[in-house]
Design an enzyme around this catalytic site. Structure first.
Site, PDB file in Angstrom:
ATOM      1  N   GLU A  27     -11.383   7.157  -4.257  1.00  0.00           N
ATOM      2  CA  GLU A  27     -10.276   6.433  -4.882  1.00  0.00           C
ATOM      3  C   GLU A  27      -9.958   5.183  -4.059  1.00  0.00           C
ATOM      4  OE1 GLU A  27      -7.765  10.007  -6.943  1.00  0.00           O
ATOM      5  OE2 GLU A  27      -7.219   9.604  -4.878  1.00  0.00           O
ATOM      6  N   ASP A  47       0.435   5.482  -3.650  1.00  0.00           N
ATOM      7  CA  ASP A  47      -0.353   4.378  -3.090  1.00  0.00           C
ATOM      8  C   ASP A  47       0.325   3.005  -3.050  1.00  0.00           C
ATOM      9  OD1 ASP A  47      -1.940   6.481  -3.833  1.00  0.00           O
ATOM     10  OD2 ASP A  47      -3.217   5.335  -5.173  1.00  0.00           O
TER      11      ASP A  47
HETATM   12  C1  FRU Z   1      -4.684   7.871  -5.365  1.00  0.00           C
HETATM   13  C2  FRU Z   1      -4.518   7.939  -6.882  1.00  0.00           C
HETATM   14  C3  FRU Z   1      -5.283   6.806  -7.520  1.00  0.00           C
HETATM   15  C4  FRU Z   1      -4.535   6.597  -8.807  1.00  0.00           C
HETATM   16  C5  FRU Z   1      -3.118   6.845  -8.383  1.00  0.00           C
HETATM   17  C6  FRU Z   1      -2.249   7.437  -9.449  1.00  0.00           C
HETATM   18  O1  FRU Z   1      -3.678   8.470  -4.647  1.00  0.00           O
HETATM   19  O2  FRU Z   1      -4.939   9.182  -7.337  1.00  0.00           O
HETATM   20  O3  FRU Z   1      -6.652   7.065  -7.710  1.00  0.00           O
HETATM   21  O4  FRU Z   1      -4.718   5.308  -9.318  1.00  0.00           O
HETATM   22  O5  FRU Z   1      -3.169   7.726  -7.281  1.00  0.00           O
HETATM   23  O6  FRU Z   1      -0.919   7.517  -9.049  1.00  0.00           O
END
Ligand code: FRU
Length: 704
Positions: free
Chosen positions: A236, A22
């Protein structure tokens, strides 16, 4: 050398090496766009999550900076804290008290007011893999997720973690059991109430938590929102931001944007948005933006309703062939785990129709298409995602298809079992014709199932959500802080959790999307989030390499000569009118036999834009069975006969992004061509298209 490796994106951001997911902490400050991102400093798969950092003055060229927040381990090598997704703000008024005096000659000793830094604050999820006690005294459980902050007084180069971390240790009362699924804080300054606002998710409950603060350290819960619309899988990476409606300064709406995994339009990861009002305390969605799953469009004709009866497919005249096991209502199921109950408002989930199949085909009775849309409530099939066995696909590939004249004209491969969703197909081009529905099982695993509850004909689609992107590879998108709302730019992660860790790249893994400017526009009486690539991307365009208009274009393929290397990275604009044709499009990364090709086009009968990567190259890297990667990704976009359709297509070494002229539809898809074939072919199917024009600019590398 970096940025020359096979598949390396040339005009997208990717880290020099290692794994990325992300985008985090997007903030514009002092002439620079800061991009932080989920980063594994130690390898090319997910792990040791840290915040990587890069800056840009134009969103096109990026300079890599040192890791901002680095995963922490104890002396035995146990990971104590990973830095999960979050956001960043610049605390101009020093509400946090983290500012320090600027040590420069001008500011000192001349009786002037002391000058202070403008601290950059990162607000992120502390993911704690090991039980321990934090320096500030917080007792941490193994697997806990809490919200923390860190600050930088040198514009993001070096960071100090706040000694009072975590600033939000646990979810609010009633949700204490979600202590290990509480994440992804997005923080912004809310002018009207002069407060910081944080939105974060209880991922498994599809619940948005809204907090406020005056100092970024003490947070009070304001309200909760959700689940609504596409409500399956984990929610998320939320963000909440205002945009002007149709460019009017006096009319502002708020957009809630979120990532969903699984439960996206195509397995598994997707991004939806909801438009509404926000007063600094609660988010109230526009009713027009809420899709009630129990409400079907007025004037609908129910073709078959399995949900409210105990009838089976067989009772209703469907026939099964092949090695078919069990047709009919299913009994108790593992879906209980997923808390799907109540989704239909009935309190209990008793809606299956079609039991377990192996190697079979089930065919509906023949019927006549009477309205422009056929919609159905469907679940199951390919990727059951059980939180207890996350990531272990235990099912089989099942598709639900519409057949007209012996041809499959629409097809939906099952989502995950727990995602019960509405899908609509535009069949305006087939009204009056006879059709059949088919359920087929590719039988690559031991068991397959699909659940279809209701099938209806209607004049309008039965949508279940607003999708930001209709392709498989746009996830966890968030906007920049620090920009005026008329200049709202977002970046998404151009990957999908279904196969992200296996994509066939060497040095690095994953790229970001083209940064996209977002706005709100009324289209066909509906307010929509529209997107366009940022205009600065044009600084990489070559002169026009090809430009031609065909008054009419006959069925077949026409070569579009684009010189290397730009046949593998270009902006291609395709414009056309209907004529008598059923489909117009462009074939990219293709060879002479078309055994390799990526097809992008518009289908007039189905009224949709699509990207087809069935034959786009390597997909053997995918470990999920059945393979969720091959597919045709479709975005419905109704048009009138006189409309000019514009498709802006951005091809890079391992991706393609498609936007229609207005930006109402975006489709983002990775591709991994197996050889350097890069023929470009204009094509049309089913008649003569009119006023077809093709314009090609190469795109220069931003990296070399
Ligand atoms: C989304 C996620 C988020 C988390 C991150 C961990 O892709 O699962 O919810 O903070 O990636 O790398």
């Amino acid at each position: 050398a970096y940025y020359t490796e096979e598949y390396r994106p040339q005009f997208h951001f990717s880290p020099e090496m290692n794994w990325m997911n992300d985008p985090n902490g997007l903030v514009y400050h002092d002439g620079k766009y800061h991009l932080f991102y989920q980063y594994n400093p130690n390898g090319t798969t997910w792990g040791f999550m840290s915040w990587g950092h890069a800056v840009s003055t134009d969103l096109v060229h990026w300079e890599h900076l040192p890791i901002a927040l680095e995963c922490e381990s104890d002396s035995n090598g146990n990971v104590l804290e990973m830095f999960f997704s979050g956001s960043a703000v610049v605390d101009v008024d020093n509400t946090s008290g983290f500012a320090v005096p600027v040590h420069d000659k001008k500011g000192r000793g001349r009786g002037k007011k002391k000058r202070y830094t403008k601290p950059m604050i990162a607000i992120y999820t502390s993911n704690y893999p090991t039980a321990h006690t934090e320096p500030g005294g917080a007792v941490i459980r193994e697997g806990q997720q809490s919200q923390s902050i860190a600050y930088s007084n040198d514009d993001g180069l070096t960071w100090t973690q706040y000694e009072g971390n975590p600033v939000i240790e646990s979810p609010p009362p009633g949700y204490e059991d979600q202590w290990n699924q509480f994440r992804d804080p997005y923080v912004f300054w809310h002018e009207q109430t002069s407060k910081w606002i944080m939105v974060a998710f209880l991922a498994m409950k599809q619940k948005l938590l809204i907090y406020s603060s005056t100092n970024l350290k003490d947070w009070s819960l304001e309200s909760l929102f959700g689940p609504e619309n596409a409500r399956f899988g984990q929610w998320e990476c939320p963000s909440l931001f205002p945009l002007h409606v149709d460019g009017s300064r006096s009319n502002e709406k708020w957009v809630l944007m979120m990532a969903i995994n699984p439960g996206g339009l195509v397995p598994a990861s997707g991004t939806q948005y909801i438009i509404g009002e926000f007063d600094g305390s609660t988010f109230v969605p526009d009713q027009a933006d809420i899709y009630d799953p129990t409400q079907i469009p007025s004037g609908s004709i129910v073709f078959q309703d399995f949900e409210s009866t105990s009838s089976t497919f067989e009772d209703l005249g469907w026939t099964a062939t092949g090695d078919f096991v069990g047709l009919g209502p299913r009994q108790a199921s593992t879906v209980d785990v997923w808390d799907i109950r109540g989704y239909l408002g009935t309190g209990v989930f008793t809606t299956y129709l079609f039991g377990d199949v192996a190697k079979g085909t089930v065919t509906s009775p023949t019927f006549t298409i009477t309205k422009d849309y056929i919609s159905f409530l469907i679940a199951g099939g390919s990727y059951p995602y059980n939180p207890l066995t996350a990531g272990t696909p235990d099912d089989n590939q099942v598709s639900f298809s519409l057949v007209v004249d012996g041809e499959i004209v629409h097809s939906q491969t099952g989502g995950n079992s727990e995602a019960l969703v509405w899908r609509s197909w535009n069949v305006a081009g087939y009204v009056g014709q006879e059709a059949q529905l088919l359920i087929t099982d590719a039988n690559t695993g031991p068991l397959a199932h699909i659940h279809v509850d209701e099938i209806i004909f209607s004049d309008t689609p039965k949508d279940e959500a607003n999708w930001i992107d209709y392709g498989p590879d746009y996830y966890a998108a968030v906007p920049f802080n620090g920009l005026p709302s008329d200049d709202r730019v977002a970046i998404g992660w151009m990957n999908n959790w279904a196969y992200a860790q296996n994509i066939p790249t060497t040095t690095w893994r994953s790229a970001m999307s083209i940064p996209r400017k977002m706005s709100l526009k009324t289209i066909n009486n509906k307010l929509k989030l529209v997107q366009q690539p940022v205009s600065t991307l044009s600084s990489l365009y070559t002169r026009t390499l090809y430009s031609r208009t065909y008054k009419t274009l006959q069925s077949g393929q026409t070569n579009v000569p684009v010189p290397a290397p730009y046949n593998t990275r270009m902006k291609l604009t395709l414009e056309f009118k209907r004529g008598t044709v059923s489909q117009v499009g462009i074939i990219l990364r293709s060879n002479s036999t078309n055994s390799q090709e990526t097809v992008i086009g518009y289908d007039f009968l189905g009224q949709y834009v699509f990207v087809d990567r069935f034959k786009s190259g390597d997909n053997a890297f995918v470990t999920w069975q059945p393979n969720p990667y091959p597919g045709r990704f479709v975005a419905t976009m109704p048009t009138k006969t006189t409309d000019v359709i514009t498709l802006n297509i951005f091809l890079d070494w391992s991706s393609v992004e498609v936007f229609d002229g207005l930006g109402q539809v975006a489709i983002t898809s990775q591709i991994f061509p197996l050889d350097d074939s890069a023929d470009v072919k204009l094509y049309s199917v089913g008649g003569t298209a009119s006023s077809v024009s093709v314009d090609v600019n190469g795109i220069k590398s931003a990296w070399t």
